[in-house]
Write a protein that holds these residues in place. Sequence first.
Motif, PDB file in Angstrom:
ATOM      1  N   ARG A 198     -36.796  18.423   7.351  1.00  0.00           N
ATOM      2  CA  ARG A 198     -35.401  18.132   7.001  1.00  0.00           C
ATOM      3  C   ARG A 198     -35.428  17.025   5.948  1.00  0.00           C
ATOM      4  O   ARG A 198     -35.685  15.867   6.272  1.00  0.00           O
ATOM      5  N   VAL A 199     -35.194  17.379   4.704  1.00  0.00           N
ATOM      6  CA  VAL A 199     -35.432  16.472   3.584  1.00  0.00           C
ATOM      7  C   VAL A 199     -34.150  16.223   2.802  1.00  0.00           C
ATOM      8  O   VAL A 199     -33.149  16.922   2.955  1.00  0.00           O
ATOM      9  N   ARG A 200     -34.236  15.213   1.939  1.00  0.00           N
ATOM     10  CA  ARG A 200     -33.167  14.910   0.990  1.00  0.00           C
ATOM     11  C   ARG A 200     -33.776  14.650  -0.383  1.00  0.00           C
ATOM     12  O   ARG A 200     -34.921  14.205  -0.476  1.00  0.00           O
ATOM     13  N   PRO A 201     -33.018  14.914  -1.449  1.00  0.00           N
ATOM     14  CA  PRO A 201     -33.533  14.609  -2.792  1.00  0.00           C
ATOM     15  C   PRO A 201     -33.783  13.121  -2.966  1.00  0.00           C
ATOM     16  O   PRO A 201     -33.108  12.279  -2.364  1.00  0.00           O
ATOM     17  N   LEU A 202     -34.773  12.792  -3.813  1.00  0.00           N
ATOM     18  CA  LEU A 202     -35.145  11.398  -4.041  1.00  0.00           C
ATOM     19  C   LEU A 202     -34.044  10.613  -4.735  1.00  0.00           C
ATOM     20  O   LEU A 202     -33.757   9.473  -4.366  1.00  0.00           O
ATOM     21  N   SER A 203     -33.435  11.191  -5.763  1.00  0.00           N
ATOM     22  CA  SER A 203     -32.470  10.451  -6.578  1.00  0.00           C
ATOM     23  C   SER A 203     -31.036  10.775  -6.171  1.00  0.00           C
ATOM     24  O   SER A 203     -30.711  11.937  -5.884  1.00  0.00           O
ATOM     25  N   PRO A 204     -30.156   9.778  -6.160  1.00  0.00           N
ATOM     26  CA  PRO A 204     -28.743  10.049  -5.863  1.00  0.00           C
ATOM     27  C   PRO A 204     -28.080  10.930  -6.909  1.00  0.00           C
ATOM     28  O   PRO A 204     -27.026  11.510  -6.640  1.00  0.00           O
ATOM     29  N   ASP A 205     -28.661  11.044  -8.099  1.00  0.00           N
ATOM     30  CA  ASP A 205     -28.100  11.907  -9.135  1.00  0.00           C
ATOM     31  C   ASP A 205     -28.821  13.240  -9.248  1.00  0.00           C
ATOM     32  O   ASP A 205     -28.653  13.963 -10.232  1.00  0.00           O
ATOM     33  N   ASP A 206     -29.629  13.597  -8.236  1.00  0.00           N
ATOM     34  CA  ASP A 206     -30.176  14.947  -8.163  1.00  0.00           C
ATOM     35  C   ASP A 206     -29.068  15.881  -7.687  1.00  0.00           C
ATOM     36  O   ASP A 206     -28.524  15.708  -6.587  1.00  0.00           O
ATOM     37  N   GLU A 207     -28.712  16.853  -8.505  1.00  0.00           N
ATOM     38  CA  GLU A 207     -27.711  17.843  -8.135  1.00  0.00           C
ATOM     39  C   GLU A 207     -28.423  19.064  -7.588  1.00  0.00           C
ATOM     40  O   GLU A 207     -29.388  19.546  -8.184  1.00  0.00           O
ATOM     41  N   ILE A 208     -27.941  19.577  -6.460  1.00  0.00           N
ATOM     42  CA  ILE A 208     -28.605  20.716  -5.838  1.00  0.00           C
ATOM     43  C   ILE A 208     -27.603  21.828  -5.547  1.00  0.00           C
ATOM     44  O   ILE A 208     -26.408  21.597  -5.359  1.00  0.00           O
ATOM     45  N   ARG A 209     -28.136  23.048  -5.540  1.00  0.00           N
ATOM     46  CA  ARG A 209     -27.403  24.232  -5.111  1.00  0.00           C
ATOM     47  C   ARG A 209     -28.320  25.044  -4.203  1.00  0.00           C
ATOM     48  O   ARG A 209     -29.544  25.006  -4.360  1.00  0.00           O
ATOM     49  N   PRO A 237     -36.502   9.900  12.038  1.00  0.00           N
ATOM     50  CA  PRO A 237     -37.114  10.411  13.276  1.00  0.00           C
ATOM     51  C   PRO A 237     -38.205  11.437  12.989  1.00  0.00           C
ATOM     52  O   PRO A 237     -38.190  12.125  11.971  1.00  0.00           O
ATOM     53  N   ASP A 238     -39.144  11.547  13.926  1.00  0.00           N
ATOM     54  CA  ASP A 238     -40.218  12.528  13.777  1.00  0.00           C
ATOM     55  C   ASP A 238     -39.670  13.947  13.679  1.00  0.00           C
ATOM     56  O   ASP A 238     -40.281  14.805  13.040  1.00  0.00           O
ATOM     57  N   GLU A 239     -38.526  14.193  14.291  1.00  0.00           N
ATOM     58  CA  GLU A 239     -37.954  15.539  14.282  1.00  0.00           C
ATOM     59  C   GLU A 239     -37.668  16.004  12.863  1.00  0.00           C
ATOM     60  O   GLU A 239     -37.819  17.194  12.545  1.00  0.00           O
ATOM     61  N   ASP A 240     -37.268  15.073  11.982  1.00  0.00           N
ATOM     62  CA  ASP A 240     -37.031  15.441  10.586  1.00  0.00           C
ATOM     63  C   ASP A 240     -38.321  15.899   9.920  1.00  0.00           C
ATOM     64  O   ASP A 240     -38.325  16.821   9.094  1.00  0.00           O
ATOM     65  N   THR A 274     -38.174  16.091  -2.837  1.00  0.00           N
ATOM     66  CA  THR A 274     -37.378  15.964  -1.621  1.00  0.00           C
ATOM     67  C   THR A 274     -38.279  15.390  -0.541  1.00  0.00           C
ATOM     68  O   THR A 274     -39.478  15.694  -0.483  1.00  0.00           O
ATOM     69  N   LEU A 275     -37.717  14.549   0.311  1.00  0.00           N
ATOM     70  CA  LEU A 275     -38.543  13.856   1.292  1.00  0.00           C
ATOM     71  C   LEU A 275     -37.727  13.473   2.510  1.00  0.00           C
ATOM     72  O   LEU A 275     -36.498  13.394   2.459  1.00  0.00           O
ATOM     73  N   THR A 276     -38.430  13.257   3.605  1.00  0.00           N
ATOM     74  CA  THR A 276     -37.778  12.733   4.799  1.00  0.00           C
ATOM     75  C   THR A 276     -37.721  11.216   4.684  1.00  0.00           C
ATOM     76  O   THR A 276     -38.597  10.602   4.063  1.00  0.00           O
ATOM     77  N   PRO A 277     -36.717  10.571   5.262  1.00  0.00           N
ATOM     78  CA  PRO A 277     -36.672   9.104   5.220  1.00  0.00           C
ATOM     79  C   PRO A 277     -37.928   8.509   5.834  1.00  0.00           C
ATOM     80  O   PRO A 277     -38.416   8.985   6.868  1.00  0.00           O
ATOM     81  N   ALA A 278     -38.451   7.480   5.196  1.00  0.00           N
ATOM     82  CA  ALA A 278     -39.692   6.868   5.679  1.00  0.00           C
ATOM     83  C   ALA A 278     -39.535   6.297   7.081  1.00  0.00           C
ATOM     84  O   ALA A 278     -40.519   6.192   7.825  1.00  0.00           O
ATOM     85  N   ALA A 279     -38.321   5.922   7.454  1.00  0.00           N
ATOM     86  CA  ALA A 279     -38.083   5.361   8.784  1.00  0.00           C
ATOM     87  C   ALA A 279     -37.284   6.314   9.657  1.00  0.00           C
ATOM     88  O   ALA A 279     -36.713   5.920  10.667  1.00  0.00           O
TER      89      ALA A 279
END
Length: 450
Positions: A371-382, A363-366, A356-361
Amino acid sequence: MTSMLDGCTPWPEEFADRYWAAGHWRGDTLDGLLRGWALRFGPRTALVHGSTRITYAQLNRRVDRMAAGLRLRGLRPGQRVVVQLPNVPEFVVTVFALMRAGMFPVLCPVSHRAERLSPLVRVTQAVGYVGPRTHRGFDHTAMAADIAAEGPFLRRVFPLDAPGTASPYGGFTTDPAGCHYFPLGSLDSPPDRPLPQNSGRVAFFLLGDGDAGAPVIVPRTHDDYVHQARAAAESVSLTEDDVYLAALPAASNLVFGCPGIIGALGVGATVVLVEDADAAGCLAAVERERVTVTSVLPDVARLWLDASATVRAGLSSLRLVQIGDGPLDRETVERIGSAWGCRPQRVLVADAGLITLTPAAGPDEDVVTTRVRPLSPDDEIRVVGAGGEDVPDGEPGELLARGPSTVRGYYRSPDLDASAFTPDGYARTGYLVRRAPDGGLVVTGRLATP
């Protein structure tokens, strides 16, 4: 579905088919890709270590010759070999050579000692060990000899001698336990005919968190790791003009493939290897090699920031600093932008593979709030509570995940798997998070390692 190595849990066929259909898995093997990179980027510099520079073509030739040398010294396809080297070119060459020879590298941090290494050898039944003869005053070869004397597995040791030192082994020696010692530099033989490759098989093993008695061994396939490194490289817009500094241990997932060494090589970039994350040496390497991307931990970032106020090094080439796990304060994030003029990015790597990672571009606040998101669009999370129930958005809970780069089980660890994975294949990451209405995840802490 290709059968996995005994002791590994395969992805169910329906999920494997989904990842193939989505283009996440493409049938590439890491050693096969290196051959292609050598053709595409041949004269470009692949690896830098001090004054040593190795092109893509040279790297591929070294891998070919070491792979043949490994087989000549008695190793066979399917066997496991522990690789415990610092950040030197031989680390990259050895890992690729073992894969090319059909063997399974077990990546182990050079800082681990016998209490961690001995159980690792026992569980993996590793027959080989590659490590420095000595490193920072510690005798790794003597440690390997002691482990070889404990049991029937370890029978080939390949010490790397420090530059400018003569090997005490000459050609080779054999100890009373029947373990053979060959200098790593002796693994240089005319290349053999290439072995058939399969992208669905295990490529190598990584180590997760765990105590000395129960190593957490993560089997990574070519399919899943190539996807991870490629997706990570795309997420930070990595190109052949980039220069990646590997300052943290190369045996870590963060540095090896997030996008790290593999992601950089995949686009024709240059990897700069340094054996210590000390501020003075790393900042000097940034200036000397015009480094653009690197990965650090929060405490390392703070040390570098403190040193950059006094170390006279030009850091204007840096465009992205990835920050791994650990407490991160607002001041450190803001100092990276103001002192170095580059973007910070939070990158969290779970043992089972979820990134999981913050977008490279973004905001610093993330970055400050993780505040992260999974790398792959097919990563399923609960996000689940203590009883395993899904919690509403905004409520804290443990992050569970499954996806194309998240393994379905650890190596030869059925008891651990029973607690670390759900019956339907979700890995318990150990991260405590809150899910935001937009799907983002705010990381609030960690659970104890399962």
